[in-house]
Design a protein around this motif. Structure first.
Motif, PDB file in Angstrom:
ATOM      1  N   LEU A 248      -6.456 -58.507 -16.486  1.00 26.58           N
ATOM      2  CA  LEU A 248      -6.847 -57.089 -16.556  1.00 26.58           C
ATOM      3  C   LEU A 248      -6.527 -56.429 -17.895  1.00 26.58           C
ATOM      4  N   PRO A 249      -5.310 -56.584 -18.451  1.00 28.23           N
ATOM      5  CA  PRO A 249      -5.065 -55.970 -19.778  1.00 28.23           C
ATOM      6  C   PRO A 249      -5.957 -56.547 -20.868  1.00 28.23           C
ATOM      7  N   VAL A 250      -6.344 -57.810 -20.721  1.00 33.95           N
ATOM      8  CA  VAL A 250      -7.239 -58.414 -21.709  1.00 33.95           C
ATOM      9  C   VAL A 250      -8.611 -57.744 -21.647  1.00 33.95           C
ATOM     10  N   VAL A 251      -9.060 -57.429 -20.424  1.00 34.51           N
ATOM     11  CA  VAL A 251     -10.350 -56.745 -20.264  1.00 34.51           C
ATOM     12  C   VAL A 251     -10.320 -55.379 -20.944  1.00 34.51           C
ATOM     13  N   THR A 252      -9.217 -54.646 -20.745  1.00 36.32           N
ATOM     14  CA  THR A 252      -9.078 -53.337 -21.386  1.00 36.32           C
ATOM     15  C   THR A 252      -9.085 -53.483 -22.908  1.00 36.32           C
ATOM     16  N   ALA A 253      -8.315 -54.427 -23.403  1.00 38.73           N
ATOM     17  CA  ALA A 253      -8.249 -54.630 -24.860  1.00 38.73           C
ATOM     18  C   ALA A 253      -9.608 -55.014 -25.418  1.00 38.73           C
ATOM     19  N   PHE A 254     -10.359 -55.832 -24.683  1.00 37.50           N
ATOM     20  CA  PHE A 254     -11.681 -56.258 -25.145  1.00 37.50           C
ATOM     21  C   PHE A 254     -12.647 -55.078 -25.193  1.00 37.50           C
ATOM     22  N   ALA A 255     -12.622 -54.255 -24.147  1.00 35.68           N
ATOM     23  CA  ALA A 255     -13.532 -53.105 -24.107  1.00 35.68           C
ATOM     24  C   ALA A 255     -13.240 -52.142 -25.251  1.00 35.68           C
ATOM     25  N   ILE A 256     -11.965 -51.855 -25.491  1.00 36.61           N
ATOM     26  CA  ILE A 256     -11.608 -50.954 -26.593  1.00 36.61           C
ATOM     27  C   ILE A 256     -11.933 -51.588 -27.936  1.00 36.61           C
ATOM     28  N   ALA A 257     -11.709 -52.899 -28.037  1.00 43.22           N
ATOM     29  CA  ALA A 257     -12.011 -53.586 -29.301  1.00 43.22           C
ATOM     30  C   ALA A 257     -13.499 -53.520 -29.610  1.00 43.22           C
ATOM     31  N   ILE A 258     -14.341 -53.646 -28.584  1.00 39.49           N
ATOM     32  CA  ILE A 258     -15.786 -53.549 -28.799  1.00 39.49           C
ATOM     33  C   ILE A 258     -16.131 -52.146 -29.306  1.00 39.49           C
ATOM     34  N   GLY A 259     -15.445 -51.137 -28.756  1.00 39.28           N
ATOM     35  CA  GLY A 259     -15.695 -49.777 -29.218  1.00 39.28           C
ATOM     36  C   GLY A 259     -15.369 -49.611 -30.692  1.00 39.28           C
ATOM     37  N   PHE A 260     -14.200 -50.110 -31.089  1.00 40.95           N
ATOM     38  CA  PHE A 260     -13.808 -49.979 -32.492  1.00 40.95           C
ATOM     39  C   PHE A 260     -14.574 -50.948 -33.393  1.00 40.95           C
ATOM     40  N   ALA A 261     -15.202 -51.971 -32.790  1.00 44.38           N
ATOM     41  CA  ALA A 261     -15.982 -52.910 -33.594  1.00 44.38           C
ATOM     42  C   ALA A 261     -17.144 -52.226 -34.273  1.00 44.38           C
ATOM     43  N   VAL A 262     -17.598 -51.103 -33.697  1.00 47.46           N
ATOM     44  CA  VAL A 262     -18.705 -50.368 -34.300  1.00 47.46           C
ATOM     45  C   VAL A 262     -18.336 -49.927 -35.713  1.00 47.46           C
ATOM     46  N   GLY A 263     -17.065 -49.574 -35.875  1.00 46.00           N
ATOM     47  CA  GLY A 263     -16.610 -49.172 -37.204  1.00 46.00           C
ATOM     48  C   GLY A 263     -16.460 -50.342 -38.160  1.00 46.00           C
ATOM     49  N   GLY A 264     -16.582 -51.539 -37.587  1.00 47.22           N
ATOM     50  CA  GLY A 264     -16.516 -52.723 -38.429  1.00 47.22           C
ATOM     51  C   GLY A 264     -15.116 -52.999 -38.937  1.00 47.22           C
ATOM     52  N   GLN A 265     -15.000 -54.071 -39.657  1.00 53.05           N
ATOM     53  CA  GLN A 265     -13.743 -54.414 -40.318  1.00 53.05           C
ATOM     54  C   GLN A 265     -13.972 -54.122 -41.792  1.00 53.05           C
TER      55      GLN A 265
END
Length: 327
Positions: A248-265
């Motif tokens: 479950l925490p991995v799912v949360t981290a993945f969802a938030i990471a996808i959100g911030f992925a829009v900003g790119g690295q």
């Protein structure tokens, strides 16, 4: 389970949050020193030409009128014209967005798949030499700055071995008629390999550590002992009974990471000269190109807020004990 009232309330809060973010972005960028005319800095430009540009973009109107026009246009997904490029912001942002997501989504899917699997294995092997050696490697790689890793990878595989290009998204002279042809070409895969490898070495650590730590707690639960007492294989106990509740925490981290992925690295896009949204966002802020910067930050906010909502909904399906919206 999730009821309809909860979903309606969350959607209303999401709309309110997005409206507040867009409003803050509008007024925030107008406090930046230099003003929008810094995007047109040219010593040979006459005062009449500067005034014509100001009137063309409506920058001579009162701030409240600019704000109302901006809100109405955003509601129609019209972010105006770029001060710097002179083109439609929507088409520019879409192009950079696709470039960024092609890089970040590939890296995140690979990282979270490998990290989740390895985290479960390390949790299961707790106390062994393999687990301790694995943790040393993970913490060492995770502690290295991603831009430094990118520069080392670039130096070894591009400058010394000559196996991969030194940057960019496609080779010189390459052109494509469709988006599918562009992103499925060997030329694109050739250019994306090093940036994805660099991102994977950094991002694999987070899901791995989350999965391992949560699995250690789950393995102490009584239902795990019951599963073992039934004579189930270790693989079935790990992946069917333990991993599902530890993920479950991995799912949360993945969802938030996808959100911030829009900003790119931003750093990776800079190191590899990748024409993504993160690098464009920084350059637009430095150029005082308000329309591009506002649209990029607004898109980032919308995706982050949406992915948080998706993570909450996903919880209810992964763990039946979680109930949203019920008293």
């Amino acid at each position: 389970m999730v009821n309809k009232r909860y979903i309606a309330r969350r959607l209303a809060l999401m709309a309110l949050s997005i409206f507040v973010v867009i409003t803050i972005l509008f007024f925030l960028f107008r406090q930046v020193p230099g003003g929008p005319m810094s995007a047109f800095t040219n010593p040979r430009m006459s005062q009449a030409a500067r005034q014509a540009i100001i009137e063309q973009y409506g920058l001579n109107d009162p701030l409240w009128r600019q704000y109302l026009r901006y809100i109405v246009n955003v509601a129609q997904l019209d972010f105006g014209q770029s001060f710097y490029y002179g083109t439609s912001v929507s088409s520019l942002i879409f192009d950079r967005f696709v470039n960024t997501m092609s890089l970040m989504l590939t890296a995140f899917v690979i990282s979270y798949t490998i990290g989740t699997y390895l985290g479960a294995q390390l949790g299961w092997l707790r106390g062994t030499t393999k687990e301790r050696a694995g943790m040393v490697v993970v913490l060492f790689v995770r502690s290295m700055p991603v831009f430094w890793t990118g520069m080392v990878v670039l130096y070894v595989f591009s400058f010394q071995l000559g196996l991969f290009p030194i940057g960019g998204m496609r080779g010189t002279g390459a052109s494509y008629t469709t988006m599918a042809e562009k992103f499925l070409s060997t030329d694109f895969l050739y250019h994306v390999a090093l940036p994805v490898f660099t991102l994977c070495t950094y991002y694999t650590g987070l899901p791995l550590l989350l999965m391992r730590n949560n699995l250690l707690e789950v393995l102490s639960e009584s239902y795990i002992d019951t599963a073992r007492a039934k004579g189930l294989t270790s693989r079935r106990v790990l992946f069917v009974h333990a991993a599902r509740n530890a993920i479950l925490p991995v799912v949360t981290a993945f969802a938030i990471a996808i959100g911030f992925a829009v900003g790119g690295q931003v750093l990776i896009e800079t190191v590899y000269s990748w024409p993504g949204l993160g690098r464009e966002m920084v350059q637009a802020s430095l150029r005082s190109d308000y329309p591009v910067a506002q649209a990029a930050f607004a898109l980032l906010s919308v995706i982050v807020i949406t992915m948080n909502f998706v993570a909450d909904i996903a919880y209810t399906y992964l763990d039946p004990r979680v109930s949203l919206g019920e008293s």
